[in-house]
Design a protein around this motif. Sequence first.
Motif, PDB file in Angstrom:
ATOM      1  N   LYS A  69       7.948  -5.655  15.619  1.00  0.00           N
ATOM      2  CA  LYS A  69       6.571  -6.157  15.600  1.00  0.00           C
ATOM      3  C   LYS A  69       5.641  -5.151  14.927  1.00  0.00           C
ATOM      4  N   VAL A  70       5.802  -3.888  15.278  1.00  0.00           N
ATOM      5  CA  VAL A  70       4.950  -2.844  14.701  1.00  0.00           C
ATOM      6  C   VAL A  70       5.193  -2.724  13.201  1.00  0.00           C
ATOM      7  N   GLU A  71       6.464  -2.783  12.791  1.00  0.00           N
ATOM      8  CA  GLU A  71       6.774  -2.710  11.358  1.00  0.00           C
ATOM      9  C   GLU A  71       6.148  -3.884  10.606  1.00  0.00           C
ATOM     10  N   THR A  72       6.176  -5.074  11.205  1.00  0.00           N
ATOM     11  CA  THR A  72       5.550  -6.243  10.591  1.00  0.00           C
ATOM     12  C   THR A  72       4.044  -6.030  10.472  1.00  0.00           C
ATOM     13  N   GLN A  73       3.439  -5.499  11.511  1.00  0.00           N
ATOM     14  CA  GLN A  73       2.002  -5.223  11.475  1.00  0.00           C
ATOM     15  C   GLN A  73       1.672  -4.185  10.402  1.00  0.00           C
ATOM     16  N   ILE A  74       2.501  -3.161  10.300  1.00  0.00           N
ATOM     17  CA  ILE A  74       2.287  -2.131   9.278  1.00  0.00           C
ATOM     18  C   ILE A  74       2.395  -2.742   7.884  1.00  0.00           C
ATOM     19  N   THR A  75       3.408  -3.581   7.680  1.00  0.00           N
ATOM     20  CA  THR A  75       3.589  -4.234   6.374  1.00  0.00           C
ATOM     21  C   THR A  75       2.375  -5.089   6.038  1.00  0.00           C
ATOM     22  N   ASN A  76       1.904  -5.876   7.006  1.00  0.00           N
ATOM     23  CA  ASN A  76       0.720  -6.719   6.780  1.00  0.00           C
ATOM     24  C   ASN A  76      -0.512  -5.871   6.491  1.00  0.00           C
ATOM     25  N   THR A  77      -0.663  -4.780   7.206  1.00  0.00           N
ATOM     26  CA  THR A  77      -1.807  -3.892   6.988  1.00  0.00           C
ATOM     27  C   THR A  77      -1.730  -3.250   5.608  1.00  0.00           C
ATOM     28  N   ASP A  78      -0.524  -2.843   5.191  1.00  0.00           N
ATOM     29  CA  ASP A  78      -0.347  -2.267   3.846  1.00  0.00           C
ATOM     30  C   ASP A  78      -0.720  -3.279   2.763  1.00  0.00           C
ATOM     31  N   ARG A  79      -0.314  -4.526   2.943  1.00  0.00           N
ATOM     32  CA  ARG A  79      -0.655  -5.575   1.974  1.00  0.00           C
ATOM     33  C   ARG A  79      -2.171  -5.784   1.918  1.00  0.00           C
ATOM     34  N   GLN A  80      -2.772  -5.844   3.097  1.00  0.00           N
ATOM     35  CA  GLN A  80      -4.215  -6.037   3.166  1.00  0.00           C
ATOM     36  C   GLN A  80      -4.936  -4.852   2.510  1.00  0.00           C
ATOM     37  N   LEU A  81      -4.465  -3.655   2.743  1.00  0.00           N
ATOM     38  CA  LEU A  81      -5.049  -2.461   2.137  1.00  0.00           C
ATOM     39  C   LEU A  81      -4.910  -2.508   0.619  1.00  0.00           C
ATOM     40  N   ALA A  82      -3.754  -2.941   0.135  1.00  0.00           N
ATOM     41  CA  ALA A  82      -3.553  -3.035  -1.314  1.00  0.00           C
ATOM     42  C   ALA A  82      -4.517  -4.045  -1.910  1.00  0.00           C
ATOM     43  N   ARG A  83      -4.718  -5.199  -1.247  1.00  0.00           N
ATOM     44  CA  ARG A  83      -5.681  -6.199  -1.734  1.00  0.00           C
ATOM     45  C   ARG A  83      -7.102  -5.643  -1.759  1.00  0.00           C
ATOM     46  N   ILE A  84      -7.469  -4.932  -0.717  1.00  0.00           N
ATOM     47  CA  ILE A  84      -8.813  -4.357  -0.646  1.00  0.00           C
ATOM     48  C   ILE A  84      -9.004  -3.326  -1.747  1.00  0.00           C
ATOM     49  N   ARG A  85      -7.977  -2.515  -2.030  1.00  0.00           N
ATOM     50  CA  ARG A  85      -8.072  -1.516  -3.102  1.00  0.00           C
ATOM     51  C   ARG A  85      -8.262  -2.196  -4.466  1.00  0.00           C
ATOM     52  N   ILE A  86      -7.488  -3.255  -4.661  1.00  0.00           N
ATOM     53  CA  ILE A  86      -7.624  -3.980  -5.934  1.00  0.00           C
ATOM     54  C   ILE A  86      -9.031  -4.552  -6.047  1.00  0.00           C
ATOM     55  N   GLU A  87      -9.532  -5.171  -4.981  1.00  0.00           N
ATOM     56  CA  GLU A  87     -10.892  -5.710  -4.988  1.00  0.00           C
ATOM     57  C   GLU A  87     -11.911  -4.597  -5.244  1.00  0.00           C
ATOM     58  N   HIS A  88     -11.679  -3.454  -4.612  1.00  0.00           N
ATOM     59  CA  HIS A  88     -12.587  -2.316  -4.781  1.00  0.00           C
ATOM     60  C   HIS A  88     -12.585  -1.837  -6.234  1.00  0.00           C
ATOM     61  N   MET A  89     -11.395  -1.775  -6.819  1.00  0.00           N
ATOM     62  CA  MET A  89     -11.293  -1.338  -8.221  1.00  0.00           C
ATOM     63  C   MET A  89     -11.976  -2.358  -9.135  1.00  0.00           C
ATOM     64  N   ASN A  90     -11.807  -3.650  -8.838  1.00  0.00           N
ATOM     65  CA  ASN A  90     -12.450  -4.696  -9.637  1.00  0.00           C
ATOM     66  C   ASN A  90     -13.968  -4.607  -9.526  1.00  0.00           C
ATOM     67  N   VAL A  91     -14.456  -4.385  -8.309  1.00  0.00           N
ATOM     68  CA  VAL A  91     -15.891  -4.257  -8.101  1.00  0.00           C
ATOM     69  C   VAL A  91     -16.424  -3.010  -8.824  1.00  0.00           C
ATOM     70  N   LYS A  92     -15.660  -1.921  -8.736  1.00  0.00           N
ATOM     71  CA  LYS A  92     -16.062  -0.672  -9.381  1.00  0.00           C
ATOM     72  C   LYS A  92     -16.091  -0.863 -10.885  1.00  0.00           C
ATOM     73  N   ALA A  93     -15.064  -1.552 -11.409  1.00  0.00           N
ATOM     74  CA  ALA A  93     -15.014  -1.803 -12.870  1.00  0.00           C
ATOM     75  C   ALA A  93     -16.178  -2.708 -13.266  1.00  0.00           C
ATOM     76  N   GLY A  94     -16.511  -3.661 -12.427  1.00  0.00           N
ATOM     77  CA  GLY A  94     -17.610  -4.574 -12.712  1.00  0.00           C
ATOM     78  C   GLY A  94     -18.929  -3.821 -12.701  1.00  0.00           C
ATOM     79  N   LEU A  95     -19.090  -2.882 -11.842  1.00  0.00           N
ATOM     80  CA  LEU A  95     -20.329  -2.095 -11.790  1.00  0.00           C
ATOM     81  C   LEU A  95     -20.467  -1.196 -13.004  1.00  0.00           C
ATOM     82  N   GLN A  96     -19.330  -0.652 -13.453  1.00  0.00           N
ATOM     83  CA  GLN A  96     -19.370   0.235 -14.610  1.00  0.00           C
ATOM     84  C   GLN A  96     -19.726  -0.549 -15.870  1.00  0.00           C
ATOM     85  N   GLU A  97     -19.330  -1.799 -15.929  1.00  0.00           N
ATOM     86  CA  GLU A  97     -19.662  -2.633 -17.087  1.00  0.00           C
ATOM     87  C   GLU A  97     -21.133  -3.021 -17.052  1.00  0.00           C
ATOM     88  N   PHE A  98     -21.691  -3.055 -15.892  1.00  0.00           N
ATOM     89  CA  PHE A  98     -23.081  -3.492 -15.737  1.00  0.00           C
ATOM     90  C   PHE A  98     -23.952  -2.420 -16.276  1.00  0.00           C
TER      91      PHE A  98
END
Length: 98
Positions: A69-98
Motif C-alpha cells: 500500500k505504501v509503495e503504491t502511495q509513493i508511486t502515485n505521489t511521484d507521478r503527481q509530483l512529476a505532473r506538478i513539475r511539468i506544469e510548473h516548468m510550463n508556467v515558468k516558460a510561459g512567464l518568460q515568454e511574457f
Amino acid sequence: AEQFRQLHEDRKRLIQRWEEAVTSMKHRDSQLESLGHDFEENLKRKEGKEEKLKEKQKFLQESENENKKVETQITNTDRQLARIRIEHMNVKAGLQEF
C-alpha cells in the motif's frame, strides 16, 4: 531327597527369574512413564512454537500488505509530483515568454 532338593533349586531359580522379570518390567515401566512426560512436554513446546510461527507469519503478511500500500502511495505521489513539475516548468516558460 535329592530329587526334592533339585526341584526346590529349580523353583528357586524360576522364582528368581520371575523377580528379575518383574524388576525389569518395573524399570521399563518407569522409563516409559518418564519418556511419556518428556514427549508431552516436547509436544506442548512444539505447539507453542507453531502458534508463535503462525503469529509471525500473520504479522509478516500484514507487513507485506502494508508495504505494498505504501509503495503504491509513493508511486502515485511521484507521478503527481512529476505532473506538478511539468506544469510548473510550463508556467515558468510561459512567464518568460511574457
